[in-house]
Write a protein that holds these residues in place. Structure first.
Motif, PDB file in Angstrom:
ATOM      1  N   GLN A 163       0.953  -1.069   0.277  1.00 59.37           N
ATOM      2  CA  GLN A 163       0.099   0.075  -0.302  1.00 59.37           C
ATOM      3  C   GLN A 163       0.629   1.118   0.174  1.00 59.37           C
ATOM      4  N   TYR A 164       0.507   1.932  -0.731  1.00 59.36           N
ATOM      5  CA  TYR A 164       1.024   3.746  -0.453  1.00 59.36           C
ATOM      6  C   TYR A 164       0.554   4.215   0.593  1.00 59.36           C
ATOM      7  N   ASP A 165       1.220   5.014   1.126  1.00 57.75           N
ATOM      8  CA  ASP A 165       1.163   5.417   2.628  1.00 57.75           C
ATOM      9  C   ASP A 165       1.281   6.580   3.003  1.00 57.75           C
ATOM     10  N   SER A 166       2.536   7.621   2.037  1.00 54.74           N
ATOM     11  CA  SER A 166       2.391   8.599   1.923  1.00 54.74           C
ATOM     12  C   SER A 166       1.543   9.758   0.245  1.00 54.74           C
ATOM     13  N   TRP A 167       0.981  10.395   0.181  1.00 57.49           N
ATOM     14  CA  TRP A 167       0.507  11.062  -0.928  1.00 57.49           C
ATOM     15  C   TRP A 167       1.502  12.936  -0.944  1.00 57.49           C
ATOM     16  N   GLY A 168       1.123  13.109  -1.822  1.00 63.28           N
ATOM     17  CA  GLY A 168       1.556  14.373  -2.235  1.00 63.28           C
ATOM     18  C   GLY A 168       0.439  15.988  -2.004  1.00 63.28           C
ATOM     19  N   GLN A 169       0.124  17.069  -3.013  1.00 62.78           N
ATOM     20  CA  GLN A 169      -0.856  17.723  -2.835  1.00 62.78           C
ATOM     21  C   GLN A 169      -1.854  17.695  -4.410  1.00 62.78           C
ATOM     22  N   GLY A 170      -0.823  16.889  -4.773  1.00 65.56           N
ATOM     23  CA  GLY A 170      -1.567  17.257  -6.349  1.00 65.56           C
ATOM     24  C   GLY A 170      -0.886  18.397  -6.820  1.00 65.56           C
ATOM     25  N   THR A 171      -1.020  18.256  -8.379  1.00 66.29           N
ATOM     26  CA  THR A 171      -0.565  19.592  -9.346  1.00 66.29           C
ATOM     27  C   THR A 171      -2.281  19.350 -10.976  1.00 66.29           C
ATOM     28  N   GLN A 172      -1.798  19.998 -11.150  1.00 66.45           N
ATOM     29  CA  GLN A 172      -3.084  19.747 -11.896  1.00 66.45           C
ATOM     30  C   GLN A 172      -2.645  20.020 -13.434  1.00 66.45           C
ATOM     31  N   VAL A 173      -3.385  18.854 -14.431  1.00 67.27           N
ATOM     32  CA  VAL A 173      -2.396  18.881 -15.282  1.00 67.27           C
ATOM     33  C   VAL A 173      -4.016  19.011 -16.520  1.00 67.27           C
ATOM     34  N   THR A 174      -3.530  20.021 -17.372  1.00 64.06           N
ATOM     35  CA  THR A 174      -4.495  20.390 -18.960  1.00 64.06           C
ATOM     36  C   THR A 174      -4.536  20.421 -19.758  1.00 64.06           C
ATOM     37  N   VAL A 175      -5.437  19.556 -20.419  1.00 65.11           N
ATOM     38  CA  VAL A 175      -5.596  19.341 -21.678  1.00 65.11           C
ATOM     39  C   VAL A 175      -6.121  19.852 -22.353  1.00 65.11           C
ATOM     40  N   SER A 176      -5.716  20.797 -23.524  1.00 70.94           N
ATOM     41  CA  SER A 176      -6.859  21.426 -24.220  1.00 70.94           C
ATOM     42  C   SER A 176      -6.998  21.279 -25.425  1.00 70.94           C
ATOM     43  N   SER A 177      -7.774  21.000 -26.642  1.00 69.63           N
ATOM     44  CA  SER A 177      -8.696  20.331 -27.676  1.00 69.63           C
ATOM     45  C   SER A 177      -7.749  20.926 -29.416  1.00 69.63           C
TER      46      SER A 177
END
Length: 119
Positions: A105-119
């Motif tokens: 199990q993964y037990d530590s996580w980051g806060q996340g970073t947004q990736v947005t891909v436009s068409s």
């Protein structure tokens, strides 16, 4: 447990590339396998890929295989997710996570970073 901080997200056009970084602190980085996950709006979090403690073995979700590459630099306590040929369906918040080598199990996580891909 290590503390994880992602960076490198942003807005990119379809077909473009981005490199995400995840910096770890508070532990012996080489003791940990690292994973990347993502969560799109209204969807469950999904596995993107992972890398073993020494970088020798990587795994990828079928949806990103051949387009994304995970690497790590244990001297910099950092794991990377190189993303190429991005598609609008890659739009999500991307998270890195750690687990001790041999753990299930993964037990530590980051806060996340947004990736947005436009068409």
């Amino acid at each position: 447990q290590v503390q994880l901080v992602e960076s490198g997200g942003g807005l990119v056009q379809a077909g473009g590339s981005l490199r995400l970084s995840c910096a770890a602190s508070g532990g012996v980085f080489s003791d940990y396998s690292m994973g990347w996950f993502r969560q799109a709006p209204g969807k469950a979090r999904e596995f993107v890929g992972s890398i073993r403690w020494n970088g020798a073995v990587t795994f990828y979700a079928d949806s990103v295989k051949g387009r994304f590459t995970i690497s790590r630099d244990n001297t910099k306590n950092t794991v990377y997710l190189q993303m190429a040929s991005l598609k609008p369906e890659d739009t999500a918040v991307y998270y890195c996570a750690s687990k001790l080598a041999g753990s299930s199990q993964y037990d530590s996580w980051g806060q996340g970073t947004q990736v947005t891909v436009s068409s």
